[in-house]
Scaffold this motif. Structure first.
Motif, short mmCIF file in Angstrom:
data_model
loop_
_atom_site.label_atom_id
_atom_site.label_comp_id
_atom_site.label_asym_id
_atom_site.label_seq_id
_atom_site.Cartn_x
_atom_site.Cartn_y
_atom_site.Cartn_z
N GLY A 136 13.16 7.41 12.52
CA GLY A 136 12.25 8.24 11.74
C GLY A 136 11.43 7.38 10.80
N PHE A 137 10.68 8.04 9.95
CA PHE A 137 9.87 7.33 8.97
C PHE A 137 9.60 8.22 7.77
CE2 PHE A 137 7.03 9.29 12.06
CZ PHE A 137 6.06 9.91 11.28
N LEU A 138 9.20 7.56 6.70
CA LEU A 138 8.75 8.26 5.51
C LEU A 138 7.24 8.30 5.56
CD1 LEU A 138 10.89 6.48 2.77
CD2 LEU A 138 11.30 8.75 3.75
N PHE A 139 6.65 9.36 5.01
CA PHE A 139 5.21 9.34 4.85
C PHE A 139 4.82 10.06 3.57
CE2 PHE A 139 4.79 13.61 6.64
CZ PHE A 139 3.59 14.08 6.12
N CYS A 140 3.71 9.61 3.06
CA CYS A 140 3.12 10.20 1.86
C CYS A 140 1.61 10.17 2.09
CB CYS A 140 3.50 9.37 0.64
SG CYS A 140 3.06 10.13 -0.93
N PRO A 141 0.94 11.31 1.96
CA PRO A 141 -0.51 11.31 2.14
C PRO A 141 -1.19 10.49 1.04
CG PRO A 141 0.37 13.54 2.25
CD PRO A 141 1.47 12.65 1.75
N ASP A 142 -2.19 9.69 1.44
CA ASP A 142 -2.93 8.92 0.44
C ASP A 142 -4.01 9.78 -0.19
OD1 ASP A 142 -5.10 8.99 2.22
OD2 ASP A 142 -4.96 6.87 2.75
N HIS A 151 0.84 -1.20 0.00
CA HIS A 151 0.00 0.00 0.00
C HIS A 151 0.88 1.26 0.00
CE1 HIS A 151 -3.26 2.75 0.84
NE2 HIS A 151 -2.65 3.13 1.94
N PHE A 152 1.90 1.28 0.84
CA PHE A 152 2.81 2.42 0.89
C PHE A 152 3.46 2.65 -0.47
CE2 PHE A 152 7.04 4.21 1.30
CZ PHE A 152 6.79 5.37 2.02
N LEU A 153 3.95 1.58 -1.08
CA LEU A 153 4.60 1.73 -2.39
C LEU A 153 3.62 2.23 -3.45
CD1 LEU A 153 6.82 -1.48 -2.34
CD2 LEU A 153 7.58 0.90 -2.10
N ASN A 154 2.37 1.82 -3.37
CA ASN A 154 1.36 2.35 -4.30
C ASN A 154 1.14 3.83 -4.08
OD1 ASN A 154 0.93 -0.11 -5.57
ND2 ASN A 154 -0.84 -0.62 -4.31
N VAL A 155 1.04 4.23 -2.82
CA VAL A 155 0.77 5.64 -2.50
C VAL A 155 1.92 6.54 -2.97
CG1 VAL A 155 0.48 7.28 -0.58
CG2 VAL A 155 -0.80 5.14 -0.59
N CYS A 156 3.16 6.10 -2.75
CA CYS A 156 4.30 6.94 -3.14
C CYS A 156 4.80 6.63 -4.56
CB CYS A 156 5.43 6.82 -2.14
SG CYS A 156 6.37 5.28 -2.19
N LYS A 157 4.04 5.81 -5.27
CA LYS A 157 4.39 5.44 -6.64
C LYS A 157 5.76 4.76 -6.72
CE LYS A 157 1.47 9.00 -8.63
NZ LYS A 157 0.91 9.57 -7.44
N GLY A 158 6.09 4.01 -5.64
CA GLY A 158 7.32 3.23 -5.63
C GLY A 158 8.60 4.04 -5.51
N ASN A 159 8.49 5.32 -5.14
CA ASN A 159 9.65 6.19 -5.14
C ASN A 159 9.70 7.00 -3.85
OD1 ASN A 159 11.64 8.09 -5.66
ND2 ASN A 159 10.94 8.51 -7.74
N TRP A 160 10.70 6.77 -3.01
CA TRP A 160 10.78 7.49 -1.75
C TRP A 160 11.05 8.97 -1.94
CZ3 TRP A 160 15.43 9.81 -0.82
CH2 TRP A 160 16.58 9.25 -1.38
N HIS A 161 11.47 9.37 -3.11
CA HIS A 161 11.66 10.81 -3.39
C HIS A 161 10.33 11.55 -3.35
CE1 HIS A 161 15.36 9.08 -5.16
NE2 HIS A 161 15.90 10.17 -4.67
N ASN A 162 9.21 10.82 -3.46
CA ASN A 162 7.87 11.43 -3.40
C ASN A 162 7.35 11.55 -1.97
OD1 ASN A 162 7.73 11.53 -6.21
ND2 ASN A 162 6.87 9.47 -6.34
N CYS A 163 8.19 11.25 -1.00
CA CYS A 163 7.77 11.20 0.41
C CYS A 163 8.37 12.35 1.21
CB CYS A 163 8.21 9.88 1.04
SG CYS A 163 7.49 8.44 0.28
N ILE A 164 7.81 12.51 2.39
CA ILE A 164 8.34 13.44 3.38
C ILE A 164 9.03 12.59 4.45
CG2 ILE A 164 7.73 15.12 5.17
CD1 ILE A 164 5.37 15.92 3.31
N LEU A 165 10.24 12.97 4.81
CA LEU A 165 10.98 12.24 5.83
C LEU A 165 10.73 12.90 7.18
CD1 LEU A 165 14.45 10.74 5.56
CD2 LEU A 165 13.92 12.12 7.55
N VAL A 166 10.35 12.09 8.15
CA VAL A 166 10.12 12.58 9.51
C VAL A 166 11.25 12.06 10.40
CG1 VAL A 166 8.53 12.59 11.47
CG2 VAL A 166 7.62 12.59 9.13
#
Length: 120
Positions: free
Chosen positions: A45-51, A15-30
């Motif tokens: 920390g963690f990565l997050f991407c809003p769904d 699900h996470f990979l679908n939300v960020c389109k498989g690219n951690w560059h599309n995420c926010i690092l916390v």
């Protein structure tokens, strides 16, 4: 000792990979290194991407380091924020979820997201 397996559930990772389109560059690092929330969370920390509903879909950095060929770097993500900033942004949402107060709210969010993957 370095972690050799992902801690997050496989369905959640998908699900996470679908939300960020498989690219951690599309995420926010916390960054959680100075986090003062309760519990025994050992995550740096963690990565997050809003769904699609603006709910933060999160992935611990320890899992991201295993899944991706390169470790996510703060300056290569959309942006980097602290855990306190994340909790300011999503505090109302997290409060509505009624997570236990004796546990890190970010990891409680991850656990709830994993459980939702099996909500048939």
């Amino acid at each position: 000792m370095e972690t050799t397996h992902c801690m997050a559930d496989a369905r959640h990772i998908r699900h996470f990979l679908n939300v960020c389109k498989g690219n951690w560059h599309n995420c926010i690092l916390v960054n959680c290194t100075k986090c003062e929330t309760p519990g025994l969370c050992r995550e740096p920390g963690f990565l997050f991407c809003p769904d699609e509903n603006a709910v933060p879909c999160i992935l611990p950095l320890s899992d991201a380091r295993i899944l991706f060929a390169r470790s996510p770097e703060p300056d290569e993500c959309l942006c980097a924020i602290t855990a306190a900033q994340f909790l300011t942004i999503y505090g109302d949402y997290i409060t509505e979820q009624h997570f236990p107060t004796s546990y890190c709210p970010c990891m409680a969010l991850l656990k709830a997201q994993e459980e939702k993957c099996y909500d048939w």
